[in-house]
Design an enzyme around this catalytic site. Structure first.
Site, short mmCIF file in Angstrom:
data_model
loop_
_atom_site.label_atom_id
_atom_site.label_comp_id
_atom_site.label_asym_id
_atom_site.label_seq_id
_atom_site.Cartn_x
_atom_site.Cartn_y
_atom_site.Cartn_z
N PRO A 11 0.78 -1.23 0.00
CA PRO A 11 0.00 0.00 0.00
C PRO A 11 0.82 1.29 0.00
CG PRO A 11 -0.92 -1.55 1.55
CD PRO A 11 0.33 -2.18 1.01
N ASN A 12 0.37 2.20 -0.82
CA ASN A 12 0.87 3.58 -0.92
C ASN A 12 2.24 3.72 -1.58
OD1 ASN A 12 -1.43 4.83 0.33
ND2 ASN A 12 -0.73 3.93 2.25
N ARG A 19 5.60 12.58 -2.55
CA ARG A 19 5.56 13.14 -1.19
C ARG A 19 6.63 12.50 -0.32
NH1 ARG A 19 -0.87 12.62 -0.04
NH2 ARG A 19 -1.52 13.95 -1.77
N TYR A 24 11.50 8.80 1.82
CA TYR A 24 11.49 7.74 0.80
C TYR A 24 12.29 8.05 -0.46
CZ TYR A 24 7.74 6.07 3.81
OH TYR A 24 7.01 5.64 4.89
N ASN A 75 8.32 -5.50 -0.35
CA ASN A 75 8.18 -4.32 0.50
C ASN A 75 6.69 -4.20 0.73
OD1 ASN A 75 7.94 -1.89 1.76
ND2 ASN A 75 9.24 -0.75 0.32
N ALA A 78 2.91 -0.60 4.87
CA ALA A 78 2.38 -0.63 6.23
C ALA A 78 1.87 -2.02 6.63
CB ALA A 78 1.26 0.40 6.37
N HIS A 81 3.65 -4.31 9.21
CA HIS A 81 3.48 -4.22 10.66
C HIS A 81 2.14 -4.76 11.16
CE1 HIS A 81 6.82 -1.61 9.77
NE2 HIS A 81 6.03 -0.78 9.09
N ASP A 88 1.47 -15.59 6.52
CA ASP A 88 1.07 -16.98 6.29
C ASP A 88 1.24 -17.36 4.82
OD1 ASP A 88 0.49 -17.31 8.95
OD2 ASP A 88 -1.68 -17.12 8.73
N GLU A 99 12.90 -9.40 2.46
CA GLU A 99 12.07 -8.25 2.81
C GLU A 99 12.88 -6.97 2.62
OE1 GLU A 99 10.83 -8.52 6.88
OE2 GLU A 99 9.99 -6.50 6.92
N HIS A 101 12.81 -2.54 2.81
CA HIS A 101 12.18 -1.26 3.15
C HIS A 101 13.10 -0.14 2.69
CE1 HIS A 101 9.09 -3.23 5.39
NE2 HIS A 101 10.03 -3.98 5.94
N ARG A 108 12.54 5.08 13.06
CA ARG A 108 11.28 5.80 12.93
C ARG A 108 10.37 5.50 14.14
NH1 ARG A 108 8.97 5.06 7.09
NH2 ARG A 108 7.75 6.83 7.84
N ARG A 112 6.84 0.79 13.83
CA ARG A 112 7.45 0.29 12.59
C ARG A 112 8.57 -0.72 12.86
NH1 ARG A 112 5.22 3.62 8.51
NH2 ARG A 112 4.78 5.67 9.32
O1 CA2 Z 1 10.36 2.16 4.24
C1 CA2 Z 1 9.56 1.46 3.61
O2 CA2 Z 1 9.81 1.01 2.49
C2 CA2 Z 1 8.17 1.19 4.19
O3 CA2 Z 1 7.80 -0.13 3.86
C3 CA2 Z 1 7.24 2.19 3.52
C4 CA2 Z 1 5.81 2.14 4.09
C5 CA2 Z 1 5.82 2.23 5.60
O4 CA2 Z 1 4.50 2.05 6.09
C6 CA2 Z 1 6.73 1.19 6.22
O5 CA2 Z 1 6.72 1.36 7.62
C7 CA2 Z 1 8.14 1.33 5.70
C8 CA2 Z 1 4.99 3.31 3.55
C9 CA2 Z 1 4.91 3.41 2.06
C10 CA2 Z 1 4.20 4.67 1.70
O6 CA2 Z 1 5.01 5.43 0.84
C11 CA2 Z 1 4.70 6.72 0.61
C12 CA2 Z 1 5.45 7.36 -0.34
C13 CA2 Z 1 5.21 8.67 -0.61
C14 CA2 Z 1 4.20 9.36 0.05
C15 CA2 Z 1 3.46 8.71 1.00
C16 CA2 Z 1 3.70 7.38 1.28
#
Ligand code: CA2
Length: 170
Positions: A11-12, A19, A24, A75, A78, A81, A88, A99, A101, A108, A112
């Site tokens: 997701p995301n 952003r 990131y 990856n 979210a 977590h 599974d 895995e 990230h 952080r 996380r």
């Molecule tokens: O650091 C990573 O790759 C994460 O998997 C990214 C996830 C976060 O929930 C994990 O804790 C760590 C979030 C991905 C969302 O990415 C965005 C990118 C740009 C703007 C908003 C979110």
């Protein structure tokens, strides 16, 4: 035909580059997909690069990979977590899983720091941005090339009569 590694993004991650570049980076997910393609080619493997915001879709893809892919890089965003369902599915796949990230999840928020996915992973790479995907591909390529490394060393140890003096055995 080269072995294909499934590279899953949760997701995301489709928002990358738009952003939170301080966390990131500036690369988009398409940039990372292209990086994975190039890296895979140099390693003599192929990639199937995907992203979904749906936990169910990710679980279905992992299930499908069981018979058609040689390994999984994930990856989970979210879902890392929260998702026992993904854990599974990954465990049931019996495939080598790495895995990844982009950010250092240990620098952080406290929540996380725990990953369900790690229980199914042979290795975890975090905090190195898109380079983490390159490193994960190199690791999976080696795991695919030597799938039974643990078995091979066990066999070697089992066939040894007495270990050489001063040499450690495991
Ligand atoms: O650091 C990573 O790759 C994460 O998997 C990214 C996830 C976060 O929930 C994990 O804790 C760590 C979030 C991905 C969302 O990415 C965005 C990118 C740009 C703007 C908003 C979110």
């Amino acid at each position: 035909m080269p072995s294909t590694v499934l590279v899953l993004n949760g997701p995301n991650l489709n928002l990358l580059g738009s952003r939170e570049p301080e966390i990131y980076g500036h690369e988009t997910l398409s940039d990372i997909a292209a990086l994975c393609e190039r890296t895979a080619e140099s390693l003599g493997i192929a990639v199937d690069f995907r992203q979904s915001n749906s936990e169910a879709e990710l679980v279905n893809w992992v299930q499908e990979a069981r018979t058609s892919r040689a390994g999984i890089i994930i990856n989970a965003g979210a879902l890392t977590h929260t998702s026992v369902a993904l854990l599974d599915a990954l465990t049931a796949s019996s495939l080598p899983v790495v895995e990844v990230h982009l950010s250092n999840i240990f620098r952080r928020e406290e929540f996380r720091r725990h990953s369900y996915i790690s229980l199914a992973a042979r290795g975890v790479i975090c905090g190195l941005g898109s380079q983490g995907y390159e490193l994960a591909l190199a690791a999976v390529a080696r795991l695919i090339a030597k799938p039974s490394k643990r078995t091979a060393s066990t066999q070697k140890t089992a066939s040894k009569k007495t270990p050489a003096k001063g040499k450690r055995t495991r």
